[in-house]
Design an enzyme around this catalytic site. Structure first.
Site, PDB file in Angstrom:
ATOM      1  N   THR A 133       0.827  -1.207   0.000  1.00  0.00           N
ATOM      2  CA  THR A 133       0.000   0.000   0.000  1.00  0.00           C
ATOM      3  C   THR A 133       0.858   1.251   0.000  1.00  0.00           C
ATOM      4  O   THR A 133       2.006   1.232   0.461  1.00  0.00           O
ATOM      5  CB  THR A 133      -0.903   0.012   1.254  1.00  0.00           C
ATOM      6  OG1 THR A 133      -1.573   1.270   1.372  1.00  0.00           O
ATOM      7  CG2 THR A 133      -0.085  -0.212   2.515  1.00  0.00           C
ATOM      8  N   ASP A 134       0.273   2.355  -0.477  1.00  0.00           N
ATOM      9  CA  ASP A 134       0.976   3.633  -0.418  1.00  0.00           C
ATOM     10  C   ASP A 134       1.046   4.180   1.001  1.00  0.00           C
ATOM     11  O   ASP A 134       1.827   5.100   1.290  1.00  0.00           O
ATOM     12  CB  ASP A 134       0.329   4.663  -1.344  1.00  0.00           C
ATOM     13  CG  ASP A 134      -1.141   4.942  -1.045  1.00  0.00           C
ATOM     14  OD1 ASP A 134      -1.708   4.301  -0.131  1.00  0.00           O
ATOM     15  OD2 ASP A 134      -1.740   5.783  -1.750  1.00  0.00           O
ATOM     16  N   GLU A 135       0.263   3.622   1.919  1.00  0.00           N
ATOM     17  CA  GLU A 135       0.225   4.143   3.281  1.00  0.00           C
ATOM     18  C   GLU A 135       1.543   3.943   4.037  1.00  0.00           C
ATOM     19  O   GLU A 135       1.783   4.590   5.056  1.00  0.00           O
ATOM     20  CB  GLU A 135      -0.939   3.537   4.062  1.00  0.00           C
ATOM     21  CG  GLU A 135      -2.287   3.927   3.480  1.00  0.00           C
ATOM     22  CD  GLU A 135      -3.456   3.585   4.386  1.00  0.00           C
ATOM     23  OE1 GLU A 135      -3.306   3.704   5.616  1.00  0.00           O
ATOM     24  OE2 GLU A 135      -4.513   3.212   3.860  1.00  0.00           O
ATOM     25  N   TYR A 159      -1.879  -0.402  11.006  1.00  0.00           N
ATOM     26  CA  TYR A 159      -2.031  -1.070   9.709  1.00  0.00           C
ATOM     27  C   TYR A 159      -0.836  -0.798   8.811  1.00  0.00           C
ATOM     28  O   TYR A 159      -0.190  -1.728   8.304  1.00  0.00           O
ATOM     29  CB  TYR A 159      -3.316  -0.613   9.018  1.00  0.00           C
ATOM     30  CG  TYR A 159      -3.301  -0.887   7.527  1.00  0.00           C
ATOM     31  CD1 TYR A 159      -3.186  -2.187   7.045  1.00  0.00           C
ATOM     32  CD2 TYR A 159      -3.374   0.158   6.599  1.00  0.00           C
ATOM     33  CE1 TYR A 159      -3.146  -2.451   5.675  1.00  0.00           C
ATOM     34  CE2 TYR A 159      -3.345  -0.096   5.240  1.00  0.00           C
ATOM     35  CZ  TYR A 159      -3.229  -1.403   4.784  1.00  0.00           C
ATOM     36  OH  TYR A 159      -3.174  -1.650   3.436  1.00  0.00           O
ATOM     37  N   LYS A 163       2.160  -3.342   7.355  1.00  0.00           N
ATOM     38  CA  LYS A 163       2.463  -3.537   5.934  1.00  0.00           C
ATOM     39  C   LYS A 163       3.916  -3.165   5.638  1.00  0.00           C
ATOM     40  O   LYS A 163       4.583  -3.824   4.825  1.00  0.00           O
ATOM     41  CB  LYS A 163       1.509  -2.708   5.065  1.00  0.00           C
ATOM     42  CG  LYS A 163       0.081  -3.226   5.047  1.00  0.00           C
ATOM     43  CD  LYS A 163      -0.038  -4.631   4.466  1.00  0.00           C
ATOM     44  CE  LYS A 163       0.196  -4.659   2.968  1.00  0.00           C
ATOM     45  NZ  LYS A 163      -0.058  -6.012   2.389  1.00  0.00           N
TER      46      LYS A 163
END
Length: 357
Positions: A133-135, A159, A163
């Site tokens: 994810t870009d997060e 989260y 990741k």
């Protein structure tokens, strides 16, 4: 033979449906634990497909995963399985560490052992594609350039931290053991089969039910929106052509504030199925912002465009209209996921009784 983890989830099920439509003779083994967001009904049309196999297996169970590798001998694994909702990670971070970190480690261990038994030619063609994810990159100010593949990691939620940890594990198995890995970082996905805890399906279904449309804070958080079939096409391109050990950012070139997204959905619904009195926008309710809420994400997808020739097909305008129509046309699917437990969770985490501001 292709392994797909988390294939009963939103992106995984879209990927399986598209892959089997394009490659009907390649068998896919869908490995999914079937947690709350894993819905086998997503893939009901494949029940009698000769090249689709489903196994309800927890990716943290190493012996079970090793047995699947030995039994089916895949050419690649596409790893979608993850706990992915930020709000849930704030309230129950342990499950995110277990699935996203320990589960990825278990898969890597099994894949490495399996890969070490392959012939030289089979080793060369095997791939472990990790969907991230870009997060993991953290947050951007309005004037910052979009994330690139070299942007330093700065995760701000349990989260995104889980990741990020899984990304680092994947990288280490390439550099330490030579396992042929690939990693992708996508922006916010939307489209058919999206579990209705996420913003767009939540707004669609709450609006149709004349329920409040919860918007965190001032609604000015910016996300880059990527239609799910564009994401699936990008993953296929990375799997087929990506350079091992590399990461690829996948974005939709559609930066929108959350409030703009909610307004757009309301306006489309108002045109298709007008509200008897007033406008769907009247249902918008501002709720307390969540802790550590990142202000802006944006993806620079030049690398995948230049190296692999992938660019998104859908604009936000075309994709969001398709999405709204899909939910209107598939009430049976909606009924299967909107259980009492789901509604209780929505009430708990989006306290719509709070006064707007």
């Amino acid at each position: 033979m292709l392994f797909v983890t988390g294939g009963a989830g939103f992106i995984g099920s879209n990927f399986i449906l598209e892959h089997l439509a394009l490659h009907p003779d390649e068998t896919i083994v869908n490995i999914d634990k079937l947690t709350y967001a894993g819905n086998p009904y997503n893939l009901a049309q494949l029940a009698h497909h000769p090249h689709y196999l489903f196994t309800q297996t927890d990716i943290c169970h190493g012996n079970d995963i090793a047995h699947l590798f030995a039994q089916h001998r895949p050419r690649a694994i596409v790893h979608f399985a993850a706990e992915s909702h930020v709000d849930r990670s704030i309230h129950s971070p342990g499950e995110f560490i277990r699935t996203n970190v320990n589960g990825t480690f278990t898969l890597l261990e099994a894949a490495h052992h399996y890969w070490s038994t392959l012939s030289a030619s089979e080793k060369t063609t095997f791939r472990f594609l990790h969907v991230s994810t870009d997060e993991v990159y953290g947050t951007l100010t309005p004037d910052d350039p979009p994330f690139t593949e070299t942007t330093p990691y700065a995760p701000n939620s349990p989260y995104s931290a889980s990741k990020a940890a899984s990304d680092h594990l994947v990288r280490s198995y390439f550099h330490t053991y030579g396992l042929p890995t690939l990693t992708t970082h996508c922006s916010n996905n939307y489209g058919p089969l999206h579990f209705p805890e996420k913003l767009i399906p939540l707004v669609i279904l709450n609006a149709l039910a004349h329920q409040p449309l919860p918007v965190y804070g001032d609604g000015q958080q910016i996300r880059d929106w990527l239609y799910v079939t564009d994401h699936c096409a990008a993953i296929r391109a990375v799997l087929a052509q990506g350079r091992i050990g590399e990461t690829y950012n996948i974005g939709g070139h559609n930066e929108k504030t959350n409030l703009d997204v909610v307004h757009t959905v309301c306006d489309i619904l108002q045109m298709i199925k007008p509200k008897a009195q007033g406008h769907y926008r009247d249902l918008i309710t501002y709720v307390k912002d969540r802790p550590g809420h990142d202000r802006r994400y944006a993806i620079n997808a030049d690398k995948i465009a230049n190296a692999l020739g992938w660019t998104p097909v859908e604009t936000f305008d075309t994709g969001i209209k398709k999405t709204v129509h899909w939910y209107l046309d598939n009430p049976e699917w909606v009924d299967t996921v909107r259980s009492g437990a789901y509604l209780k969770w929505i009430e708990q985490h989006y306290n719509t009784s709070e006064e707007g501001r």
